[in-house]
Design a protein around this motif. Structure first.
Motif, PDB file in Angstrom:
ATOM      1  N   ALA A 110     -18.381   6.240  -8.044  1.00  0.00           N
ATOM      2  CA  ALA A 110     -17.248   5.362  -8.196  1.00  0.00           C
ATOM      3  C   ALA A 110     -15.861   5.496  -7.664  1.00  0.00           C
ATOM      4  CB  ALA A 110     -17.079   5.398  -9.666  1.00  0.00           C
ATOM      5  N   ILE A 111     -15.205   4.934  -7.291  1.00  0.00           N
ATOM      6  CA  ILE A 111     -13.906   4.930  -6.710  1.00  0.00           C
ATOM      7  C   ILE A 111     -12.869   4.154  -7.320  1.00  0.00           C
ATOM      8  CG2 ILE A 111     -15.091   5.439  -4.382  1.00  0.00           C
ATOM      9  CD1 ILE A 111     -12.985   2.593  -4.169  1.00  0.00           C
ATOM     10  N   ALA A 112     -11.471   4.759  -7.333  1.00  0.00           N
ATOM     11  CA  ALA A 112     -10.366   4.262  -7.888  1.00  0.00           C
ATOM     12  C   ALA A 112      -9.458   3.883  -6.636  1.00  0.00           C
ATOM     13  CB  ALA A 112      -9.576   5.016  -8.903  1.00  0.00           C
ATOM     14  N   ALA A 113      -9.475   2.458  -6.403  1.00  0.00           N
ATOM     15  CA  ALA A 113      -8.584   2.279  -5.022  1.00  0.00           C
ATOM     16  C   ALA A 113      -7.182   2.614  -5.253  1.00  0.00           C
ATOM     17  CB  ALA A 113      -9.178   0.802  -4.711  1.00  0.00           C
ATOM     18  N   SER A 114      -6.387   2.673  -4.449  1.00  0.00           N
ATOM     19  CA  SER A 114      -5.048   2.942  -4.528  1.00  0.00           C
ATOM     20  C   SER A 114      -4.254   1.614  -3.777  1.00  0.00           C
ATOM     21  CB  SER A 114      -4.801   4.138  -3.923  1.00  0.00           C
ATOM     22  OG  SER A 114      -3.262   4.356  -4.219  1.00  0.00           O
ATOM     23  N   GLY A 115      -2.898   1.462  -4.095  1.00  0.00           N
ATOM     24  CA  GLY A 115      -2.143   0.633  -3.435  1.00  0.00           C
ATOM     25  C   GLY A 115      -2.020  -0.869  -3.739  1.00  0.00           C
ATOM     26  N   GLY A 116      -1.637  -1.486  -2.930  1.00  0.00           N
ATOM     27  CA  GLY A 116      -1.718  -3.115  -2.879  1.00  0.00           C
ATOM     28  C   GLY A 116      -2.828  -3.638  -2.354  1.00  0.00           C
ATOM     29  N   LEU A 117      -2.899  -5.009  -2.236  1.00  0.00           N
ATOM     30  CA  LEU A 117      -3.974  -5.558  -1.931  1.00  0.00           C
ATOM     31  C   LEU A 117      -4.913  -5.051  -0.783  1.00  0.00           C
ATOM     32  CD1 LEU A 117      -6.187  -7.837  -2.395  1.00  0.00           C
ATOM     33  CD2 LEU A 117      -4.718  -9.352  -0.843  1.00  0.00           C
TER      34      LEU A 117
ATOM     35  N   GLY B  52       5.215 -11.629  -4.496  1.00  0.00           N
ATOM     36  CA  GLY B  52       4.150 -12.915  -3.767  1.00  0.00           C
ATOM     37  C   GLY B  52       3.809 -12.379  -2.598  1.00  0.00           C
ATOM     38  N   THR B  53       4.284 -11.267  -2.216  1.00  0.00           N
ATOM     39  CA  THR B  53       3.460 -10.857  -0.558  1.00  0.00           C
ATOM     40  C   THR B  53       3.350  -9.478  -0.889  1.00  0.00           C
ATOM     41  OG1 THR B  53       4.659 -12.909   0.496  1.00  0.00           O
ATOM     42  CG2 THR B  53       3.906 -11.117   1.715  1.00  0.00           C
ATOM     43  N   ALA B  54       2.136  -9.212  -0.572  1.00  0.00           N
ATOM     44  CA  ALA B  54       1.893  -7.506  -0.329  1.00  0.00           C
ATOM     45  C   ALA B  54       2.637  -7.026   1.080  1.00  0.00           C
ATOM     46  CB  ALA B  54       0.345  -7.469  -0.150  1.00  0.00           C
ATOM     47  N   SER B  55       2.817  -5.792   0.864  1.00  0.00           N
ATOM     48  CA  SER B  55       3.782  -5.294   1.890  1.00  0.00           C
ATOM     49  C   SER B  55       3.246  -4.191   2.212  1.00  0.00           C
ATOM     50  CB  SER B  55       5.402  -5.093   1.229  1.00  0.00           C
ATOM     51  OG  SER B  55       5.343  -3.917   0.293  1.00  0.00           O
ATOM     52  N   ASP B  56       3.594  -3.525   3.518  1.00  0.00           N
ATOM     53  CA  ASP B  56       3.216  -2.202   4.138  1.00  0.00           C
ATOM     54  C   ASP B  56       4.219  -1.899   5.383  1.00  0.00           C
ATOM     55  OD1 ASP B  56       2.427  -4.530   6.238  1.00  0.00           O
ATOM     56  OD2 ASP B  56       0.662  -4.771   4.915  1.00  0.00           O
ATOM     57  N   TYR B  57       4.197  -0.481   5.390  1.00  0.00           N
ATOM     58  CA  TYR B  57       4.872  -0.184   6.305  1.00  0.00           C
ATOM     59  C   TYR B  57       4.566   1.273   6.926  1.00  0.00           C
ATOM     60  CZ  TYR B  57       8.705   0.311   9.872  1.00  0.00           C
ATOM     61  OH  TYR B  57       9.260   0.294  10.703  1.00  0.00           O
TER      62      TYR B  57
ATOM     63  N   GLU C 201       4.287  10.533  -7.053  1.00  0.00           N
ATOM     64  CA  GLU C 201       5.357   9.443  -7.099  1.00  0.00           C
ATOM     65  C   GLU C 201       5.377   8.669  -5.794  1.00  0.00           C
ATOM     66  OE1 GLU C 201      10.195   9.249  -6.947  1.00  0.00           O
ATOM     67  OE2 GLU C 201       9.224  11.190  -6.811  1.00  0.00           O
ATOM     68  N   LEU C 202       5.043   9.418  -4.792  1.00  0.00           N
ATOM     69  CA  LEU C 202       5.156   8.564  -3.414  1.00  0.00           C
ATOM     70  C   LEU C 202       3.831   8.134  -3.142  1.00  0.00           C
ATOM     71  CD1 LEU C 202       6.818   8.419  -0.937  1.00  0.00           C
ATOM     72  CD2 LEU C 202       5.820  10.263   0.153  1.00  0.00           C
ATOM     73  N   GLU C 203       2.783   8.536  -3.651  1.00  0.00           N
ATOM     74  CA  GLU C 203       1.628   7.859  -3.461  1.00  0.00           C
ATOM     75  C   GLU C 203       1.626   6.583  -4.103  1.00  0.00           C
ATOM     76  OE1 GLU C 203      -2.176   9.866  -1.515  1.00  0.00           O
ATOM     77  OE2 GLU C 203      -2.078   9.977  -3.833  1.00  0.00           O
ATOM     78  N   GLU C 204       2.223   6.440  -5.224  1.00  0.00           N
ATOM     79  CA  GLU C 204       2.133   5.167  -6.049  1.00  0.00           C
ATOM     80  C   GLU C 204       3.034   4.105  -5.564  1.00  0.00           C
ATOM     81  OE1 GLU C 204       3.711   5.713  -9.921  1.00  0.00           O
ATOM     82  OE2 GLU C 204       2.024   6.750 -10.516  1.00  0.00           O
ATOM     83  N   MET C 205       3.575   4.462  -4.478  1.00  0.00           N
ATOM     84  CA  MET C 205       4.467   3.356  -3.701  1.00  0.00           C
ATOM     85  C   MET C 205       3.957   2.981  -2.308  1.00  0.00           C
ATOM     86  SD  MET C 205       6.926   2.928  -5.511  1.00  0.00           S
ATOM     87  CE  MET C 205       7.309   3.478  -7.118  1.00  0.00           C
ATOM     88  N   LEU C 206       2.505   3.282  -2.113  1.00  0.00           N
ATOM     89  CA  LEU C 206       1.831   3.105  -1.012  1.00  0.00           C
ATOM     90  C   LEU C 206       1.654   1.463  -0.732  1.00  0.00           C
ATOM     91  CD1 LEU C 206      -0.906   5.728  -0.912  1.00  0.00           C
ATOM     92  CD2 LEU C 206       0.951   5.757   0.645  1.00  0.00           C
ATOM     93  N   SER C 207       1.735   1.133   0.456  1.00  0.00           N
ATOM     94  CA  SER C 207       1.573  -0.063   0.732  1.00  0.00           C
ATOM     95  C   SER C 207       0.282  -0.891   0.313  1.00  0.00           C
ATOM     96  CB  SER C 207       2.168  -0.492   2.023  1.00  0.00           C
ATOM     97  OG  SER C 207       0.918  -0.299   2.881  1.00  0.00           O
ATOM     98  N   ASP C 208       0.267  -2.276   0.627  1.00  0.00           N
ATOM     99  CA  ASP C 208      -1.175  -2.964   0.522  1.00  0.00           C
ATOM    100  C   ASP C 208      -1.684  -2.567   1.628  1.00  0.00           C
ATOM    101  OD1 ASP C 208       0.202  -4.523   2.271  1.00  0.00           O
ATOM    102  OD2 ASP C 208      -0.816  -6.142   1.678  1.00  0.00           O
TER     103      ASP C 208
END
Length: 581
Positions: free
Chosen positions: A122-129, A560-565, A574-581
């Motif tokens: 099983a895996i628990a995915a992380s981040g946005g879409l 309304g829009t996934a983001s990434d950078y 804390e930082l990983e919770e802010m990962l982009s989509d």
């Protein structure tokens, strides 16, 4: 007599007057012509009241349709049309000779022959879409490596995005299971033993873990505990794998993983509405939201007000180091402003008649920042402008579902323009290569930044020529990136085949010389040499031996829009919770 003499001289005087008039006619005509020409020149060169107002208030947030160079130097006038180019601005060169080919080889055993009992992954995915999408695709391959049964992945519901959607509410779960049935056994939930559902042992694997890494780290625990869940599962699989495993990645990503019917149907409606407006359209992932600018450490000349606003947002991430904004922009690490994106597109040949679909959340500076882009491209659309609130209601409370709608429109666009090199950009770039090399334009931000600084010192023609030169190798053409270079989801080279026979036939036919440029020069632009953009590619692409995947935080629930950078990612929660989509 006197009367007679006066009468005799009258015809002579009349004759002299006529001569004078004849002599004056050319002079009057010449003066008229000169005045007319001066009037035309003034009407063309003089800025409109709007332009004058813009020039008095600076050009950071306004369109420099006319800027006088220093000391009476060249005038920078942006044309309304894109000019005559020697290339088709809506398609990639040689795209028809490339196609996705991800079928497994004969040596790739069937799932029923290699799947071992009592092994559940099983895996628990992380981040946005899109970040979660990479984890889902890589989980399929990880299960195959471990000869395990894959449990439908859990999506990230607790971090910054707070999207409560589960897998089956975003993706077509039955298609995912059935399409991959020959490759990996997949189940919807863990089985029960003795009336109780199996409990999983939670663990994490390193970034870019390869086959040996999974066999050494995960397999022993899987054999002992029978069910393992890998947490924070994003970019935990190497870019370098056996070809059959890479092709399994492509089958999972480009064929098995599809959106639910409701998301797909709404996305197709948006695409159809764009097609009704224009035969061709551009999709632009603008990425100029406040969070993105704050996280990247970039500033854009807004003085203390901008620094205070973005600085306050940056405090959310205590572990971020303070960047040098000027250095970040010089190195191409900052997204272009909406105005700069517009100027780049005009220089590449896209005129004011082009329709643009913009995938974006709240733009920093609002309408004032968007005004120059809208001035260049008045046919400016978003999902909110071409769909009703009622139509978007089933999706609007869920950031990932709204991001999925943007993903569909961007994927179906004739040209996709990304203003960064994050997860959505990479996933779409790879997908568009796989399905026929539809153009994906990413700014060569390092070189363009220097050009934008000096744009008032050159004419538009010189500026546009330099933009086209700098963008070679950044236009989504075949052979731009060497196989194995960069992140696999962006460059799935081993899943793309070339029709060499068809290409050879085409090469043997006589060719026409393009307008404004010799054919040999055109051919140089079509296929980029390995060395031409090495420095720029190092700035923009992630190298395989870099163990830190990069990501960017996204806006919240109603964005309304996934983001990434691209910024360095640590294992800190804390930082990983802010990962982009």
């Amino acid at each position: 007599m006197a009367s007679h003499r006066r009468h005799r001289h009258q015809p002579h005087l009349h004759h002299n007057n006529n001569n004078r008039l004849r002599l004056l006619h050319p002079a009057i005509f010449a003066i008229f012509v000169v005045l007319f020409i001066l009037f035309l020149l003034l009407s063309v060169l003089a800025p409109s009241p709007t332009d004058s107002e813009q020039l008095r208030h600076g050009t950071s947030h306004v369109l420099p349709m006319l800027i006088d160079g220093p000391s009476g130097g060249p005038v920078f006038r942006v044309p309304r049309d894109g000019g005559l180019l020697d290339r088709d601005i809506w398609s990639s060169r040689n795209a028809q000779y490339y196609h996705g080919c991800s079928d497994s080889s004969k040596k790739f055993a069937k799932a029923e022959d290699i799947t071992r009992p009592n092994r559940y992954l099983a895996i628990a995915a992380s981040g946005g879409l899109n970040q979660q999408r990479t984890g889902i695709v890589d989980a399929v391959v990880a299960a195959r490596i471990l000869n395990a049964t894959l449990v439908i992945p859990k999506l990230d519901q607790k971090s910054f995005w707070k999207d409560a959607s589960n897998f089956s509410e975003i993706f077509h779960v039955d298609r995912f299971i059935s399409f991959l049935s020959k490759d990996v056994k997949i189940i919807k939930q863990l089985p029960k033993k003795g009336g109780k559902t199996l409990t999983t042992h939670n663990m994490r694997v390193p970034r870019k873990c390869n086959e040996r890494c999974y066999q050494n780290r995960v397999l022993p625990i899987l054999l002992k505990r029978h069910a393992v869940q890998l947490s924070k599962f994003d970019y935990r699989l190497s870019n370098r794998l056996d070809t059959d495993l890479q092709k399994l990645r492509c089958r999972a990503n480009y064929h098995a993983l599809s959106f639910t019917d409701s998301i797909r149907e709404m996305g197709e409606k948006l695409v159809q509405r764009m097609r009704l407006r224009s035969k061709h359209f551009i999709a632009l992932h603008l990425r100029f939201e406040p969070d993105m600018l704050a996280f990247s450490g970039c500033y854009y000349g807004g003085d203390d007000k901008e620094r205070k606003e973005l600085g306050a947002i940056r405090k959310r991430w205590k572990t971020l180091h303070i960047n040098n904004p000027d250095k970040e922009r010089r190195h191409g690490k900052c997204p272009l402003t909406p105005l700069e994106v517009g100027l780049m597109l005009r220089a590449l040949g896209y005129g004011s008649d082009v329709h643009i679909y913009v995938a974006s959340g709240e733009v920093y500076g609002g309408e004032e920042t968007l005004a120059p882009l809208k001035s260049l491209f008045p046919h400016f659309h978003s999902k909110e402008s071409i769909a009703t609130k009622e139509e978007l209601a089933p999706f609007s409370r869920f950031s990932s579902r709204m991001a999925a709608l943007d993903f569909i429109v961007c994927d179906e666009s004739d040209v996709f323009v990304t203003n960064n090199n994050g997860n959505m950009a990479r996933m779409l770039a790879g997908r568009r290569k796989y399905f026929g090399h539809k153009p994906t334009i990413r700014p060569n931000a390092k070189k363009l930044y220097r050009l934008f600084l000096n744009q008032t010192n050159m004419t538009w023609e010189v500026f546009a020529s330099k933009v086209r030169s700098y963008q070679r190798g950044f236009m989504g053409e075949p052979n731009e990136v060497r196989p194995g270079r960069g992140e696999f989801h962006e460059n799935p080279a081993c899943c793309i085949c070339e029709d060499t026979v068809l290409k050879a036939k085409s090469d043997s036919l006589p060719r026409k010389v393009g307008k404004g440029m010799e054919h040999t020069e055109s051919k140089k632009e079509a296929i980029i040499s390995d060395d031409q953009n090495d420095d720029d590619e190092l700035e923009l692409s992630e190298m395989d031996d870099d163990e830190d995947q990069r990501g960017f935080p996204e806006k919240g629930l109603y964005n309304g829009t996934a983001s990434d950078y691209d910024v360095a990612t640590s294992e800190e929660p804390e930082l990983e919770e802010m990962l982009s989509d």
